[in-house]
Design an enzyme around this catalytic site. Sequence first.
Site, PDB file in Angstrom:
ATOM      1  N   SER A 136     -54.941 -58.020 -41.049  1.00  0.00           N
ATOM      2  CA  SER A 136     -56.038 -58.252 -39.901  1.00  0.00           C
ATOM      3  C   SER A 136     -56.462 -57.326 -39.548  1.00  0.00           C
ATOM      4  O   SER A 136     -55.496 -56.301 -39.025  1.00  0.00           O
ATOM      5  CB  SER A 136     -55.840 -59.427 -39.148  1.00  0.00           C
ATOM      6  OG  SER A 136     -56.920 -59.540 -38.295  1.00  0.00           O
ATOM      7  N   TYR A 149     -50.326 -63.732 -32.883  1.00  0.00           N
ATOM      8  CA  TYR A 149     -50.970 -63.438 -34.114  1.00  0.00           C
ATOM      9  C   TYR A 149     -51.025 -62.020 -34.119  1.00  0.00           C
ATOM     10  O   TYR A 149     -50.656 -61.551 -35.426  1.00  0.00           O
ATOM     11  CB  TYR A 149     -52.200 -64.107 -34.445  1.00  0.00           C
ATOM     12  CG  TYR A 149     -52.825 -63.987 -35.446  1.00  0.00           C
ATOM     13  CD1 TYR A 149     -52.630 -64.537 -36.946  1.00  0.00           C
ATOM     14  CD2 TYR A 149     -54.125 -63.082 -35.684  1.00  0.00           C
ATOM     15  CE1 TYR A 149     -53.296 -64.403 -37.959  1.00  0.00           C
ATOM     16  CE2 TYR A 149     -54.667 -62.818 -36.917  1.00  0.00           C
ATOM     17  CZ  TYR A 149     -54.234 -63.576 -38.005  1.00  0.00           C
ATOM     18  OH  TYR A 149     -54.868 -63.501 -39.404  1.00  0.00           O
TER      19      TYR A 149
END
Length: 244
Positions: A136, A149
């Site tokens: 990401s 995350y």
Amino acid sequence: MHLNFRGLRALVTGAGKGIGRDTVKALHACGARVVAVTRTNSDLVSLAKECPGIEPMCVDLGDWEATERALGDVGPVDLLVNNAAVALVQPFLEITKEVFDRSFNVNLRAVLQVSQIVARDMISRGVPGSIVNVSSMVAHVTFPCLSVYSSTKGAMTMLTKTMALELGPHKIRVNSVNPTVVLTAMGQKVLENPEFAQSLKERHPMKKFAESEDVVNSILFLLSDCSASTSGSGIMVDAGYLAS
């Protein structure tokens, strides 16, 4: 770019929904035999109807022992996509042990474990291979309430590089794709606040988020011989976010 994966066997984790599901469908359409791994059996049932001939495998990758039992004898795999992930949103001061452990177990530890299983078999067979880790852009930038995350994805950056370093002599390439928000079920969690979603979109030079297809196309490129000299790298699929 026409890609042909006939004669190759691919394994995709997190295959039930979103990017993983679309990756399975794309690989299947390009002729690969695909092992589709997810923890939700109903997703596998519907996916098998869409892609006849795939090999469905239901396991929770956050469970080390269950993963070893399920994938330990998975057989020869030439292409691996580590896509499975959880995005558990919590403010930093409210993060719990359960959220921390679950996030790292699924998002990072499972990548290590599954990649070890697949790479050891590639090496024993003496064949080249390609591994793509779905990361990401938050491996490089911060968003509120995504500290855990983001940390898993930041760690994935270094894991990808060290895997590329150590597996390169065996002709195994390892890369990542780093998308911005993709409007899958997981991506929608980040955008539950409409004002934040709009302001975030405006910060992208292209004024858009990524489509699942954009990410899948980058995955296929990295899996293919079109990227034969690319390893230890990350493709940003971020609509220019990191350039701003």
